[in-house]
Structure formats: structure tokens, C-alpha cells
Design a protein around this motif. Structure first.
Motif, mmCIF file in Angstrom:
data_model
loop_
_atom_site.group_PDB
_atom_site.id
_atom_site.type_symbol
_atom_site.label_atom_id
_atom_site.label_comp_id
_atom_site.label_asym_id
_atom_site.label_seq_id
_atom_site.Cartn_x
_atom_site.Cartn_y
_atom_site.Cartn_z
ATOM 1 N N VAL A 109 0.848 -1.191 0.000
ATOM 2 C CA VAL A 109 0.000 0.000 0.000
ATOM 3 C C VAL A 109 0.887 1.245 0.000
ATOM 4 O O VAL A 109 1.787 1.375 0.837
ATOM 5 N N LEU A 110 0.640 2.146 -0.939
ATOM 6 C CA LEU A 110 1.361 3.414 -1.018
ATOM 7 C C LEU A 110 0.355 4.555 -1.033
ATOM 8 O O LEU A 110 -0.793 4.383 -1.426
ATOM 9 N N LEU A 111 0.830 5.728 -0.603
ATOM 10 C CA LEU A 111 -0.039 6.897 -0.577
ATOM 11 C C LEU A 111 0.155 7.748 -1.830
ATOM 12 O O LEU A 111 1.275 7.944 -2.297
ATOM 13 N N CYS A 112 -0.941 8.267 -2.325
ATOM 14 C CA CYS A 112 -0.946 9.109 -3.518
ATOM 15 C C CYS A 112 -0.317 10.464 -3.210
ATOM 16 O O CYS A 112 -0.721 11.144 -2.259
ATOM 17 N N TYR A 113 0.672 10.871 -4.005
ATOM 18 C CA TYR A 113 1.340 12.150 -3.774
ATOM 19 C C TYR A 113 0.387 13.325 -3.920
ATOM 20 O O TYR A 113 0.487 14.320 -3.199
ATOM 21 N N PHE A 114 -0.521 13.237 -4.876
ATOM 22 C CA PHE A 114 -1.480 14.325 -5.072
ATOM 23 C C PHE A 114 -2.277 14.573 -3.797
ATOM 24 O O PHE A 114 -2.451 15.711 -3.366
ATOM 25 N N HIS A 115 -2.768 13.502 -3.187
ATOM 26 C CA HIS A 115 -3.584 13.650 -1.980
ATOM 27 C C HIS A 115 -2.746 14.052 -0.768
ATOM 28 O O HIS A 115 -3.235 14.773 0.108
ATOM 29 N N ILE A 116 -1.503 13.602 -0.715
ATOM 30 C CA ILE A 116 -0.624 14.029 0.374
ATOM 31 C C ILE A 116 -0.445 15.540 0.327
ATOM 32 O O ILE A 116 -0.644 16.249 1.321
ATOM 33 N N ILE A 117 -0.059 16.040 -0.839
ATOM 34 C CA ILE A 117 0.203 17.474 -0.984
ATOM 35 C C ILE A 117 -1.079 18.274 -0.782
ATOM 36 O O ILE A 117 -1.058 19.377 -0.216
ATOM 37 N N LYS A 118 -2.206 17.726 -1.204
ATOM 38 C CA LYS A 118 -3.487 18.393 -0.987
ATOM 39 C C LYS A 118 -3.767 18.560 0.503
ATOM 40 O O LYS A 118 -4.205 19.630 0.954
ATOM 41 N N LYS A 119 -3.492 17.529 1.285
ATOM 42 C CA LYS A 119 -3.700 17.605 2.733
ATOM 43 C C LYS A 119 -2.728 18.599 3.374
ATOM 44 O O LYS A 119 -3.100 19.358 4.278
ATOM 45 N N LEU A 120 -1.488 18.581 2.924
ATOM 46 C CA LEU A 120 -0.498 19.521 3.460
ATOM 47 C C LEU A 120 -0.902 20.963 3.144
ATOM 48 O O LEU A 120 -0.800 21.847 4.003
ATOM 49 N N LYS A 121 -1.343 21.203 1.930
ATOM 50 C CA LYS A 121 -1.780 22.548 1.543
ATOM 51 C C LYS A 121 -2.936 23.028 2.419
ATOM 52 O O LYS A 121 -2.975 24.202 2.820
ATOM 53 N N ALA A 122 -3.870 22.129 2.682
ATOM 54 C CA ALA A 122 -5.036 22.494 3.492
ATOM 55 C C ALA A 122 -4.612 22.908 4.893
ATOM 56 O O ALA A 122 -5.155 23.869 5.451
ATOM 57 N N TYR A 123 -3.659 22.191 5.467
ATOM 58 C CA TYR A 123 -3.209 22.543 6.818
ATOM 59 C C TYR A 123 -2.399 23.853 6.796
ATOM 60 O O TYR A 123 -2.590 24.717 7.646
ATOM 61 N N ILE A 124 -1.525 23.986 5.815
ATOM 62 C CA ILE A 124 -0.703 25.192 5.707
ATOM 63 C C ILE A 124 -1.573 26.426 5.533
ATOM 64 O O ILE A 124 -1.283 27.503 6.079
ATOM 65 N N ALA A 125 -2.663 26.297 4.798
ATOM 66 C CA ALA A 125 -3.561 27.429 4.549
ATOM 67 C C ALA A 125 -4.152 27.970 5.849
ATOM 68 O O ALA A 125 -4.495 29.158 5.941
ATOM 69 N N LYS A 126 -4.260 27.136 6.864
ATOM 70 C CA LYS A 126 -4.851 27.548 8.130
ATOM 71 C C LYS A 126 -3.855 28.254 9.053
ATOM 72 O O LYS A 126 -4.259 28.856 10.053
ATOM 73 N N LEU A 127 -2.591 28.179 8.740
ATOM 74 C CA LEU A 127 -1.566 28.795 9.593
ATOM 75 C C LEU A 127 -1.652 30.312 9.509
ATOM 76 O O LEU A 127 -1.846 30.882 8.436
ATOM 77 N N HIS A 128 -1.483 30.981 10.628
ATOM 78 C CA HIS A 128 -1.557 32.443 10.681
ATOM 79 C C HIS A 128 -0.173 33.045 10.427
ATOM 80 O O HIS A 128 0.457 33.645 11.309
ATOM 81 N N ILE A 129 0.275 32.869 9.190
ATOM 82 C CA ILE A 129 1.570 33.394 8.767
ATOM 83 C C ILE A 129 1.407 33.981 7.372
ATOM 84 O O ILE A 129 0.398 33.746 6.697
ATOM 85 N N ASP A 130 2.397 34.738 6.921
ATOM 86 C CA ASP A 130 2.277 35.381 5.613
ATOM 87 C C ASP A 130 2.410 34.361 4.490
ATOM 88 O O ASP A 130 2.917 33.255 4.676
ATOM 89 N N ILE A 131 1.979 34.757 3.309
ATOM 90 C CA ILE A 131 1.880 33.861 2.167
ATOM 91 C C ILE A 131 3.244 33.343 1.738
ATOM 92 O O ILE A 131 3.392 32.179 1.331
ATOM 93 N N GLU A 132 4.274 34.165 1.827
ATOM 94 C CA GLU A 132 5.606 33.736 1.422
ATOM 95 C C GLU A 132 6.128 32.624 2.324
ATOM 96 O O GLU A 132 6.769 31.681 1.852
ATOM 97 N N ARG A 133 5.831 32.745 3.595
ATOM 98 C CA ARG A 133 6.260 31.702 4.531
ATOM 99 C C ARG A 133 5.486 30.405 4.287
ATOM 100 O O ARG A 133 6.033 29.309 4.416
ATOM 101 N N LYS A 134 4.225 30.540 3.942
ATOM 102 C CA LYS A 134 3.438 29.352 3.600
ATOM 103 C C LYS A 134 4.028 28.648 2.386
ATOM 104 O O LYS A 134 4.107 27.411 2.343
#
Length: 212
Positions: A51-76
Motif C-alpha cells: 500500500v502506497l499513498l498518492c502524492y497528489f492527496h498528500i500534498i493536498k492535505k499539506l496545503k489544506a493545513y498550511i492554509a490555516k496557519l496564521h503566517i504570511d503567504i511567502e512563509r506558507k
């Protein structure tokens, strides 16, 4: 059935697959998103498969969490770029270097990444899975990516006089020039895409094979 992702519901699909595809023991790899119920079920019913994890879905989940961080866009962007470097690290040394760099960017993100991903590096770290059989794909979006192309062309239907024109454009996009010529010739013999025309079924069958 699909809304409630309980093990009882999810179990029905692989069981149906086993009954339809009796040579399932030869399957080397399942590419999934991070669904633990699905993962557990596959490991139980297909013990010889990896069983392997799909890279597309991994990055999608990471993006979703990063979007919630209260930091500037460049740091995200920097956090996301470094996270991708971690995923695509070519060897263990580079992987550890990238992970170490990630620890200093943001405490909230590092805690999330550590708790949710580092225990499963065999499933997603490139240097760990590069010897696996993936047919040169690291996502489970192979079919979906093709449908995206189809939807993009058909989505312009307001500018198309007929569905046939959309099909023609699709085949042009796939560089099937000879097929486009044959398609135009065949279409002239069709009336409202009726299957009564003797040329139609054979042509569609040939296009199905070509597109597949």
C-alpha cells in the motif's frame, strides 16, 4: 454506502473486486489517499500487495493545513516547497536534511507533520518506495487526469455546435490525426449518433481502445 466510510461499507468494494478479478494475488501495489480504514482493509484482504499513498492527496492535505496557519503567504510557500522536498528526497541523507530544515519553519506545522506523517514514511517517502512497482506513477489520479481533459473540452460546449466537435477536439489534443479524419468521415454517415449505422459501433470500439 460511500458517505459513511465505516469498515463495513468499505469492505464491500474490495470483496466485490476479488470476486470479479480472481487473479488479485498478483497485484503488487495499491495507491490510495490517507484513509486508515481503507488501508487496513486492503492489507487484510490483499496481504501480498503493498500500500502506497498518492502524492497528489498528500500534498493536498499539506496545503489544506498550511492554509490555516496564521503566517504570511511567502512563509506558507516556503513550508510547502520544503515539504515537497522532504517527500521527493532521493536518499535517506537528503530526507533527514530536509526534515531537519522543516523543524525550524513553524512549530504548529512541524508538530502536525511529525504526528501525522513521520510514522508512515514507508508509504510516501520517495527514497523508501522508489523500488516499488508503481507503473511510473505516484498518484491514483491517472484516470481522473484523463477525465479532466475530457471535461475541459466538453466544458466549452456553449462554443461547440455539436458533441461530435468536442470529440474531434479531444482527439486532436491527443494527436490522433488519422483518427480525426476517420471520425469526420464516419460522422457524416451517422444520424444523431444512432447505433444502427454499421460503421458506428466498430469505430467507437476502436476509439475506446485507442484512448485507453
Amino acid at each position: 454506502l460511500l458517505v459513511h466510510k465505516s469498515q463495513e461499507n468499505i469492505r464491500q468494494l474490495p470483496l466485490k473486486f476479488q470476486s470479479a478479478y480472481t487473479d488479485f494475488q498478483v497485484i503488487k501495489t495499491f495507491m490510495i489517499d490517507k484513509d486508515f480504514n481503507e488501508m487496513a482493509m486492503i492489507r487484510e484482504l490483499f496481504p501480498s500487495s503493498k500500500v502506497l499513498l498518492c502524492y497528489f492527496h498528500i500534498i493536498k492535505k499539506l496545503k489544506a493545513y498550511i492554509a490555516k496557519l496564521h503566517i504570511d503567504i511567502e512563509r506558507k510557500k516556503k513550508i510547502l516547497d520544503l515539504s515537497k522536498q522532504v517527500i521527493y528526497s532521493s536518499d535517506e541523507t537528503k530526507f533527514n536534511e530536509n526534515v531537519n530544515s522543516l523543524t525550524s519553519l513553524n512549530n504548529d506545522y512541524w508538530n502536525y507533520f511529525q504526528q501525522n506523517w513521520l510514522d508512515y514514511i514507508d508509504l510516501w517517502a520517495r527514497y523508501k518506495r522508489k523500488v516499488g512497482i508503481t507503473l511510473l506513477s505516484n498518484t491514483n489520479n491517472i484516470i481522473e487526469s484523463f477525465y479532466r481533459v475530457v471535461k475541459k473540452e466538453f466544458g466549452r460546449r456553449s462554443k461547440l455546435s455539436h458533441l461530435g466537435e468536442a470529440l474531434t477536439r479531444l482527439m486532436v489534443l491527443l494527436n490522433l490525426k488519422s483518427d480525426v479524419q476517420q471520425y469526420n468521415f464516419t460522422r457524416q454517415e451517422l444520424t444523431s449518433f444512432t447505433i444502427n449505422n454499421t460503421n458506428y459501433p466498430a469505430f467507437i470500439e476502436e476509439r475506446r481502445k485507442t484512448l485507453t
